[in-house]
Design a protein around this motif. Structure first.
Motif, short mmCIF file in Angstrom:
data_model
loop_
_atom_site.label_atom_id
_atom_site.label_comp_id
_atom_site.label_asym_id
_atom_site.label_seq_id
_atom_site.Cartn_x
_atom_site.Cartn_y
_atom_site.Cartn_z
N THR A 67 0.85 -1.20 0.00
CA THR A 67 0.00 0.00 0.00
C THR A 67 0.88 1.25 0.00
N PRO A 68 0.54 2.24 -0.83
CA PRO A 68 1.35 3.46 -0.83
C PRO A 68 1.20 4.25 0.46
N PHE A 69 2.32 4.79 0.93
CA PHE A 69 2.36 5.64 2.12
C PHE A 69 2.58 7.08 1.66
N PHE A 70 1.77 7.99 2.17
CA PHE A 70 1.89 9.40 1.88
C PHE A 70 2.08 10.15 3.18
N ASP A 71 2.83 11.26 3.12
CA ASP A 71 2.87 12.11 4.30
C ASP A 71 1.70 13.09 4.21
N LYS A 72 1.51 13.89 5.25
CA LYS A 72 0.36 14.80 5.29
C LYS A 72 0.46 15.92 4.26
N ASN A 73 1.64 16.09 3.64
CA ASN A 73 1.81 17.11 2.60
C ASN A 73 1.54 16.56 1.21
N GLY A 74 1.14 15.30 1.11
CA GLY A 74 0.81 14.71 -0.17
C GLY A 74 1.99 14.11 -0.92
N GLU A 75 3.12 13.96 -0.26
CA GLU A 75 4.31 13.37 -0.90
C GLU A 75 4.32 11.87 -0.65
N ILE A 76 4.54 11.09 -1.71
CA ILE A 76 4.60 9.64 -1.54
C ILE A 76 5.95 9.28 -0.92
N LEU A 77 5.89 8.41 0.09
CA LEU A 77 7.09 7.99 0.79
C LEU A 77 7.58 6.62 0.31
N GLY A 78 6.67 5.82 -0.22
CA GLY A 78 7.01 4.48 -0.67
C GLY A 78 5.84 3.54 -0.46
N PRO A 92 -0.78 7.96 15.33
CA PRO A 92 -1.37 6.85 14.56
C PRO A 92 -1.60 7.25 13.11
N PRO A 93 -1.40 6.32 12.19
CA PRO A 93 -1.64 6.62 10.78
C PRO A 93 -3.13 6.57 10.46
N ALA A 94 -3.48 7.07 9.30
CA ALA A 94 -4.83 6.90 8.77
C ALA A 94 -4.72 5.79 7.74
N ILE A 95 -5.22 4.61 8.08
CA ILE A 95 -5.10 3.45 7.19
C ILE A 95 -6.41 3.27 6.44
N GLY A 96 -6.32 3.26 5.13
CA GLY A 96 -7.47 3.02 4.28
C GLY A 96 -7.17 1.91 3.31
N LYS A 97 -8.16 1.52 2.52
CA LYS A 97 -7.93 0.42 1.58
C LYS A 97 -7.04 0.83 0.42
N ASP A 98 -6.90 2.15 0.16
CA ASP A 98 -6.12 2.61 -0.98
C ASP A 98 -4.78 3.23 -0.60
N ALA A 99 -4.65 3.74 0.61
CA ALA A 99 -3.42 4.43 1.00
C ALA A 99 -3.33 4.53 2.52
N VAL A 100 -2.12 4.82 2.99
CA VAL A 100 -1.87 5.08 4.40
C VAL A 100 -1.28 6.48 4.50
N ILE A 101 -1.84 7.31 5.37
CA ILE A 101 -1.36 8.67 5.56
C ILE A 101 -0.67 8.73 6.92
N VAL A 102 0.59 9.17 6.93
CA VAL A 102 1.38 9.22 8.16
C VAL A 102 2.01 10.59 8.34
N THR A 103 2.39 10.86 9.57
CA THR A 103 3.19 12.04 9.89
C THR A 103 4.52 11.52 10.39
N PRO A 104 5.51 11.39 9.50
CA PRO A 104 6.78 10.80 9.92
C PRO A 104 7.54 11.70 10.87
N GLU A 105 8.09 11.06 11.90
CA GLU A 105 8.97 11.76 12.83
C GLU A 105 10.39 11.75 12.28
#
Length: 170
Positions: free
Chosen positions: A92-103, A142-155
């Motif tokens: 599943t793609p991981f995005f940060d809160k700024n909309g950048e894909i992390l991997g 905690p991340p926001a996990i959905g069926k299409d993507a995960v949104i995280v705030t990386p430390e």
């Protein structure tokens, strides 16, 4: 701290009788990014998958996991994400809160006694991992996990392309 890849296929034994109950085949993760249980493929004529709640594990050993047989419960996939089974989040793609894909998700790091995920191993693909390595991100929220993507705030982000970006002059 453990990774899912270190637990995958570990045998599960009954601590009272010494009988083999099955082997770990998946992780069950809540919408809030907590490891709730291990999915165990039982040893029987028709292998059935059952959940072993994290707080029911007697011991996480290097070579096996110890629990009591009665602590295995039927697998319920409602509001649960897994790596390989229903509602799979592997890749599943991981995005940060700024909309950048992390991997894309490759593995998770979690505290086995609490079930708390403390880090995610992400990949940009096979060749990128060979050249730059995979990324490990750590989050406190905690991340926001959905069926299409995960949104995280990386430390913190370690490895991969982001490590090279941080070395570039501004």
């Amino acid at each position: 701290m453990r990774t899912f890849s270190s637990l995958n296929r570990l045998p599960v034994f009954d601590v009272c009788t010494g009988s083999r109950l099955g082997e770990v085949c998946d992780l069950c993760i809540s919408e809030k990014g907590e490891v709730k249980s291990l999915l165990v493929k039982t040893v029987s004529l028709f292998s059935v998958k059952k959940q072993l709640p994290i707080d029911s594990v007697e011991c996480f050993g290097v070579d096996c996991i110890m629990t009591k047989k009665e602590r295995l419960i039927p697998f319920c996939s409602d509001k649960i994400f897994t790596f390989f089974h229903k509602q799979s989040i592997e890749g599943t793609p991981f995005f940060d809160k700024n909309g950048e894909i992390l991997g894309r998700l490759k593995d998770v790091y979690f505290l086995e006694n609490l079930g708390m995920i403390v880090g995610y191993e992400l990949t940009d693909g096979f060749f990128s991992d060979l050249l730059e390595g995979s990324k490990i991100i750590r989050t406190n929220t905690p991340p926001a996990i959905g069926k299409d993507a995960v949104i995280v705030t990386p430390e913190r982000v370690r490895g991969g392309f982001h490590a090279y970006l941080s070395k570039l002059p501004e």
